[in-house]
Design a protein around this motif. Sequence first.
Motif, mmCIF file in Angstrom:
data_model
loop_
_atom_site.group_PDB
_atom_site.id
_atom_site.type_symbol
_atom_site.label_atom_id
_atom_site.label_comp_id
_atom_site.label_asym_id
_atom_site.label_seq_id
_atom_site.Cartn_x
_atom_site.Cartn_y
_atom_site.Cartn_z
ATOM 1 N N ALA A 30 22.785 -14.355 24.644
ATOM 2 C CA ALA A 30 23.761 -13.643 25.472
ATOM 3 C C ALA A 30 23.080 -12.875 26.606
ATOM 4 C CB ALA A 30 24.574 -12.687 24.602
ATOM 5 N N LEU A 31 22.095 -12.045 26.254
ATOM 6 C CA LEU A 31 21.400 -11.268 27.278
ATOM 7 C C LEU A 31 20.614 -12.195 28.197
ATOM 8 C CD1 LEU A 31 20.682 -8.525 28.443
ATOM 9 C CD2 LEU A 31 18.805 -8.363 26.784
ATOM 10 N N GLY A 32 20.047 -13.261 27.632
ATOM 11 C CA GLY A 32 19.287 -14.211 28.440
ATOM 12 C C GLY A 32 20.143 -14.903 29.475
ATOM 13 N N ARG A 33 21.343 -15.280 29.100
ATOM 14 C CA ARG A 33 22.247 -15.909 30.067
ATOM 15 C C ARG A 33 22.612 -14.931 31.177
ATOM 16 N NH1 ARG A 33 26.760 -19.096 26.351
ATOM 17 N NH2 ARG A 33 25.290 -20.362 25.107
ATOM 18 N N LEU A 34 22.883 -13.684 30.803
ATOM 19 C CA LEU A 34 23.261 -12.699 31.818
ATOM 20 C C LEU A 34 22.106 -12.427 32.777
ATOM 21 C CD1 LEU A 34 25.649 -10.937 32.685
ATOM 22 C CD2 LEU A 34 24.646 -9.067 31.372
ATOM 23 N N LEU A 35 20.894 -12.298 32.248
ATOM 24 C CA LEU A 35 19.725 -12.089 33.097
ATOM 25 C C LEU A 35 19.495 -13.286 34.025
ATOM 26 C CD1 LEU A 35 17.301 -10.545 30.452
ATOM 27 C CD2 LEU A 35 18.124 -9.382 32.515
ATOM 28 N N PRO A 38 30.801 -7.512 19.118
ATOM 29 C CA PRO A 38 29.734 -6.747 18.446
ATOM 30 C C PRO A 38 28.569 -6.373 19.352
ATOM 31 C CG PRO A 38 30.424 -8.624 17.103
ATOM 32 C CD PRO A 38 31.076 -8.794 18.445
ATOM 33 N N ALA A 39 28.347 -7.117 20.435
ATOM 34 C CA ALA A 39 27.216 -6.839 21.328
ATOM 35 C C ALA A 39 27.393 -5.550 22.101
ATOM 36 C CB ALA A 39 27.021 -7.995 22.312
ATOM 37 N N GLY A 40 28.644 -5.096 22.275
ATOM 38 C CA GLY A 40 28.890 -3.912 23.095
ATOM 39 C C GLY A 40 28.694 -4.236 24.569
ATOM 40 N N THR A 41 28.222 -3.281 25.332
ATOM 41 C CA THR A 41 28.034 -3.456 26.774
ATOM 42 C C THR A 41 26.719 -4.169 27.081
ATOM 43 O OG1 THR A 41 29.316 -1.464 27.256
ATOM 44 C CG2 THR A 41 27.836 -2.250 28.980
ATOM 45 N N LEU A 42 26.767 -5.115 28.024
ATOM 46 C CA LEU A 42 25.578 -5.801 28.516
ATOM 47 C C LEU A 42 25.448 -5.513 30.005
ATOM 48 C CD1 LEU A 42 26.970 -7.812 26.227
ATOM 49 C CD2 LEU A 42 25.132 -9.339 26.942
ATOM 50 N N GLY A 69 30.097 -16.381 22.771
ATOM 51 C CA GLY A 69 31.431 -15.885 23.101
ATOM 52 C C GLY A 69 31.959 -14.881 22.100
ATOM 53 N N THR A 70 31.744 -15.141 20.820
ATOM 54 C CA THR A 70 32.205 -14.211 19.785
ATOM 55 C C THR A 70 31.377 -12.934 19.794
ATOM 56 O OG1 THR A 70 33.047 -15.973 18.359
ATOM 57 C CG2 THR A 70 32.500 -13.879 17.295
ATOM 58 N N LEU A 71 30.078 -13.050 20.010
ATOM 59 C CA LEU A 71 29.223 -11.869 20.038
ATOM 60 C C LEU A 71 29.597 -10.950 21.204
ATOM 61 C CD1 LEU A 71 26.618 -10.613 18.650
ATOM 62 C CD2 LEU A 71 25.399 -11.506 20.636
ATOM 63 N N VAL A 72 29.819 -11.537 22.372
ATOM 64 C CA VAL A 72 30.161 -10.751 23.557
ATOM 65 C C VAL A 72 31.616 -10.313 23.524
ATOM 66 C CG1 VAL A 72 30.357 -10.800 26.082
ATOM 67 C CG2 VAL A 72 28.382 -11.845 24.967
ATOM 68 N N GLY A 73 32.509 -11.209 23.116
ATOM 69 C CA GLY A 73 33.938 -10.926 23.152
ATOM 70 C C GLY A 73 34.532 -11.320 24.493
ATOM 71 N N SER A 74 35.839 -11.512 24.523
ATOM 72 C CA SER A 74 36.510 -11.923 25.758
ATOM 73 C C SER A 74 37.645 -10.993 26.150
ATOM 74 C CB SER A 74 37.037 -13.358 25.616
ATOM 75 O OG SER A 74 37.932 -13.448 24.514
ATOM 76 N N ASN A 127 14.011 -11.023 40.794
ATOM 77 C CA ASN A 127 13.416 -10.273 39.682
ATOM 78 C C ASN A 127 14.500 -9.432 39.025
ATOM 79 O OD1 ASN A 127 10.583 -11.030 40.180
ATOM 80 N ND2 ASN A 127 10.887 -9.923 42.105
ATOM 81 N N CYS A 128 14.473 -9.346 37.718
ATOM 82 C CA CYS A 128 15.593 -8.679 37.055
ATOM 83 C C CYS A 128 15.171 -7.907 35.805
ATOM 84 C CB CYS A 128 16.671 -9.701 36.693
ATOM 85 S SG CYS A 128 16.094 -11.013 35.579
ATOM 86 N N ARG A 129 16.113 -7.121 35.323
ATOM 87 C CA ARG A 129 15.949 -6.355 34.092
ATOM 88 C C ARG A 129 17.338 -6.184 33.486
ATOM 89 N NH1 ARG A 129 15.938 -3.039 38.466
ATOM 90 N NH2 ARG A 129 17.107 -1.076 38.411
ATOM 91 N N GLY A 130 17.397 -5.834 32.205
ATOM 92 C CA GLY A 130 18.705 -5.659 31.591
ATOM 93 C C GLY A 130 18.602 -5.084 30.200
ATOM 94 N N TYR A 131 19.746 -4.833 29.622
ATOM 95 C CA TYR A 131 19.793 -4.343 28.242
ATOM 96 C C TYR A 131 21.133 -4.672 27.608
ATOM 97 C CZ TYR A 131 22.805 -0.361 29.505
ATOM 98 O OH TYR A 131 23.860 0.416 29.938
ATOM 99 N N MET A 132 21.163 -4.586 26.294
ATOM 100 C CA MET A 132 22.381 -4.802 25.510
ATOM 101 C C MET A 132 22.559 -3.598 24.598
ATOM 102 S SD MET A 132 23.125 -7.837 22.741
ATOM 103 C CE MET A 132 23.265 -9.122 23.976
ATOM 104 N N GLU A 133 23.787 -3.114 24.501
ATOM 105 C CA GLU A 133 24.054 -1.913 23.706
ATOM 106 C C GLU A 133 23.671 -2.099 22.245
ATOM 107 O OE1 GLU A 133 27.756 1.251 22.933
ATOM 108 O OE2 GLU A 133 28.107 -0.645 23.983
ATOM 109 N N HIS A 134 23.936 -3.284 21.696
ATOM 110 C CA HIS A 134 23.619 -3.543 20.286
ATOM 111 C C HIS A 134 22.789 -4.825 20.164
ATOM 112 C CE1 HIS A 134 26.183 -0.306 18.940
ATOM 113 N NE2 HIS A 134 27.195 -0.801 19.620
ATOM 114 N N PRO A 135 21.488 -4.739 20.456
ATOM 115 C CA PRO A 135 20.633 -5.930 20.388
ATOM 116 C C PRO A 135 20.454 -6.455 18.970
ATOM 117 C CG PRO A 135 19.305 -3.954 20.703
ATOM 118 C CD PRO A 135 20.734 -3.532 20.877
ATOM 119 N N GLU A 136 20.795 -5.629 17.993
ATOM 120 C CA GLU A 136 20.650 -6.049 16.600
ATOM 121 C C GLU A 136 21.853 -6.850 16.105
ATOM 122 O OE1 GLU A 136 23.359 -2.627 16.492
ATOM 123 O OE2 GLU A 136 21.551 -3.110 17.622
ATOM 124 N N ALA A 137 22.902 -6.921 16.902
ATOM 125 C CA ALA A 137 24.130 -7.601 16.482
ATOM 126 C C ALA A 137 23.933 -9.118 16.435
ATOM 127 C CB ALA A 137 25.272 -7.256 17.433
#
Length: 286
Positions: free
Chosen positions: A27-32, A58-62, A94-99, A71-81
């Motif tokens: 999820a975070l990789g796709r966004l980055l 479950p991922a919360g905010t990305l 899709g389920t991890l991020v939610g729609s 060049n980029c950087r990023g984070y996920m609110e719940h990386p353990e999800a």
Amino acid sequence: MAAAIDSTYIVATAQQIHNTTPTATAALGRLLTGASLMGSMLKKTHASVTIKINGGGPAGTLVAIADGNGNCRGYMEHPEADVPLKPNGKLDVGTLVGSEGLLGVIRDLGEGEPHMGQVPLRSGEIAEDLTGYYADSEQIPTICALGVLVDKTDVRRVLAGGLLIQLLPGAMPEDIDRLEKNIAELPSVTTMLAQGMTIEEMCQKALKGFQMEILDEYKVGYACTCSKERVERALMTLPAEDILTLADEKTNCAEICCQYCGRKYILTEKELQTLASVVGERKKNL
């Protein structure tokens, strides 16, 4: 206009920094990857694009931020999800991020007020959502393909990349039909990378039948712009009395951790007192 990227290094770096689970890595990789592509298309070194997603999953905010060179950087609110795999054995991003939420994009060209756009999420799968953003917010026909392949036995081993194609004004119907046919026959980004295809070869395959001219080609990476000075400026947005409470009772220091790269900054009690004093003086002069 097309842009492509092998974002394996970026995604692997993000996984190590944030210790993400397999699905969170995807999820975070796709966004980055998407942010890097969008940033590179700004064509301005000091420009930046920020993408924020909260789909209620479950991922919360990305969040992902890229500069004009990709060049980029990023984070996920719940990386353990994490969530179970799809029935076909693929990661269920899709389920991890939610729609049930929004995708927001902020473009800052460094030339006045940033441009901000926001659209409802379509699937939480990231690529479809970025395609929807361009269609709904900017009315630009766009094809976005993002892929992150994660080794199920070792989440640190990844393969990632992306492709972003936009139709320019004046595109003929036959050009659109040809591009749609190409995309329908195009393997996934990670499949092409696994086959050893270069970025140029990926673009040539997507743009088969079109004359292609390479305008720019450069390396991109995971890059954070944090510094102690930035941390101090951020702390100075707090009330003076709150700054004074940040020091740990045992160490008499405050430890501030960057949410993007994990770098830790130590501020002594004396440094905190100085910051609080400056904030107090500013308040008096208002």
